[in-house]
Design an enzyme around this catalytic site. Structure first.
Site, PDB file in Angstrom:
ATOM      1  N   TYR A 108       0.845  -1.200   0.000  1.00 43.34           N
ATOM      2  CA  TYR A 108       0.000   0.000   0.000  1.00 43.34           C
ATOM      3  C   TYR A 108       0.885   1.258   0.000  1.00 43.34           C
ATOM      4  CZ  TYR A 108      -3.489   3.296   1.788  1.00 43.34           C
ATOM      5  OH  TYR A 108      -4.322   4.368   1.961  1.00 43.34           O
ATOM      6  N   ASP A 180      -0.051  -7.852   5.984  1.00 46.21           N
ATOM      7  CA  ASP A 180      -1.206  -6.969   5.861  1.00 46.21           C
ATOM      8  C   ASP A 180      -2.284  -7.776   5.134  1.00 46.21           C
ATOM      9  OD1 ASP A 180      -3.135  -5.154   4.957  1.00 46.21           O
ATOM     10  OD2 ASP A 180      -1.687  -3.532   4.689  1.00 46.21           O
TER      11      ASP A 180
HETATM   12  C1  LIG Z   1      -6.167   1.282   3.089  1.00 49.39           C
HETATM   13  C2  LIG Z   1      -5.060   0.357   3.327  1.00 49.39           C
HETATM   14  C3  LIG Z   1      -4.117   0.605   4.342  1.00 49.39           C
HETATM   15  C4  LIG Z   1      -4.162   1.852   5.192  1.00 49.39           C
HETATM   16  O1  LIG Z   1      -5.287   1.885   5.995  1.00 49.39           O
HETATM   17  P1  LIG Z   1      -6.009   3.229   6.502  1.00 49.39           P
HETATM   18  O2  LIG Z   1      -7.150   2.722   7.291  1.00 49.39           O
HETATM   19  O3  LIG Z   1      -6.409   3.992   5.271  1.00 49.39           O
HETATM   20  O4  LIG Z   1      -4.997   3.981   7.299  1.00 49.39           O
HETATM   21  C5  LIG Z   1      -3.127  -0.323   4.547  1.00 49.39           C
HETATM   22  N1  LIG Z   1      -3.035  -1.442   3.789  1.00 49.39           N
HETATM   23  C6  LIG Z   1      -3.909  -1.697   2.803  1.00 49.39           C
HETATM   24  C7  LIG Z   1      -3.750  -2.944   2.010  1.00 49.39           C
HETATM   25  C8  LIG Z   1      -4.941  -0.815   2.533  1.00 49.39           C
HETATM   26  O5  LIG Z   1      -5.788  -1.074   1.532  1.00 49.39           O
END
Ligand SMILES: *Cc1c(COP(=O)(O)O)cnc(C)c1O
Length: 392
Positions: A108, A180
């Protein structure tokens, strides 16, 4: 720090989504966890309290969400944060100046930004590698390496990392494997069962699923890391408010049914786009033409609603994203409503051009977050927008 109850781990995924971490309210029997909109708690006597002293440290609505998400990921401890990036921020604060992190090159955009513009300045070192190839990850390990941070599938190129092999590598080298799991969600992918020690989420996306809050979470199976994460969460204070926790908790109850529809429609639209004359390439792990489809089938139980398509030029991409009527042009993903985005100028604008070029994140790339509307309507909408771009 919120620890998961064993009985919550003994039930199936959909049962956990609805019930884990939640009991009827003791005072009234309210079936839904109340929004404990309070900053502090009255102490009956000096030095005596009910486990709650101050709401940065603990809040019952947040506790319920933390336990629920930990149970869904098969973790033992959960921590909720004010955003996905606040969650990543807390995970990076497990490290100290001089430590080295190996990170996927297609994470991201905001993850890349916090690493290269904030933690780099504070003394952490980062190497960005294509984690599809674990030999490259192994080759990047140095004596100072402490952590591997990956996203799979990646946003927006849909690259996969072999989680079981990454888990083995991390264990052999004594590294923390952080995944993630925002895109696949625990519904379709269980990184902890495959060897990750920490899972990060932007709960803003599929977990909440209704585009009405911003939040994040960290889930772990390591008691020592949980201890430190609890300390960081309380010390830095990037905690979510109780109403946002409540919204995420309400959203997560329907995660399995929503994901099943995102997946069904995602597969149908991806297969249809492959044959569309205006589309040059479709990136979707559920397609047999995806070069890691076999791995996708092994480590994911569904492919979801995220699809990227190459249209060949910025002009065509612009025409399509500005012509859809149901797919709304917006950042974010994972809600019940369909969204369309242009990664190069939106979500990934903070990623340097050379890095974007290296991973084929072109100006002609368009990303879809397929919602749960009628799939025929979604296809008709995309078709009219694509036809408009055909001549450009
Ligand atoms: C949106 C997103 C983030 C960040 O999250 P926020 O809630 O916008 O701070 C991190 N990783 C992925 C894969 C995302 O899609």
């Amino acid at each position: 720090m919120t620890r998961v109850k064993q009985e919550d781990l003994d039930t199936g995924f959909a049962t956990r989504a609805v019930h884990a971490g939640q009991q009827p309210d003791e005072l009234t029997g309210a079936i839904m966890t109340p929004v404990y909109q309070t900053s502090t708690y009255v102490q009956p006597k000096l030095g005596e309290h009910k486990g709650f002293e101050y709401a940065r440290t603990r809040n019952p609505t947040r506790d319920a969400l933390e336990q629920n998400l930990a149970a869904l990921e098969g973790a033992t401890h959960g921590f909720a944060f004010a955003s996905g990036l606040a969650a990543t921020d807390a995970v990076l604060k497990l490290l100290s100046a001089g430590d080295h992190v190996i990170c996927g090159e297609n994470v991201y955009g905001g993850t890349h930004r916090i690493m290269t513009h904030i933690f780099d300045r504070l003394g952490l070192e980062f190497t960005f590698v294509d984690t599809r190839d674990l030999d490259r990850v192994a080759a990047a390990v140095r004596p100072a390496t402490k952590m591997i941070f990956i996203e799979t599938p990646t946003n927006p190129m849909m690259h996969l990392t072999n989680l079981a092999a990454a888990g083995d590598l991390a264990r052999d080298r004594g590294l923390i494997l952080v995944v993630d799991n925002t895109f696949a969600t625990p519904c379709f992918q269980q990184p902890i069962a495959l060897g990750a020690q920490v899972v990060v989420h932007s709960t803003t996306k599929y977990i909440n699923g209704h585009s009405d809050m911003v939040g994040g979470a960290v889930l772990t199976v390591r008691d020592d890391l949980a201890e430190q994460l609890g300390f960081i969460q309380n010390s830095a204070g990037a905690v979510p408010g109780p109403l946002d926790c409540w919204l995420a908790l309400r959203g997560v109850k329907t995660l399995p049914v929503r994901m099943s529809q995102h997946d069904k429609s995602g597969r149908a639209i991806a297969a249809w786009l492959v044959d569309h004359p205006t589309v040059e390439h479709v990136y979707y792990p559920g397609l047999p033409s995806h070069d890691q489809h076999e791995l996708a089938c092994r480590q994911m139980s569904g492919f979801g609603g995220m699809i990227s398509m190459e249209l060949g030029s910025l002009e065509r991409a612009r025409l399509v994203v500005e012509s859809t009527r149901i797919f709304a042009l917006a950042e974010s993903l994972g809600g019940v409503e369909s969204l369309i985005g242009h990664p190069a100028s939106m979500t990934h604008a903070s990623v340097p051009q050379e890095l974007r070029d290296a991973m084929h994140l072109t100006d002609g790339l368009v990303r879809l977050s397929v919602g749960i509307e009628d799939v025929d309507d979604l296809m008709r909408d995309l078709d009219q927008a694509l036809q408009r771009a055909a001549g450009a």
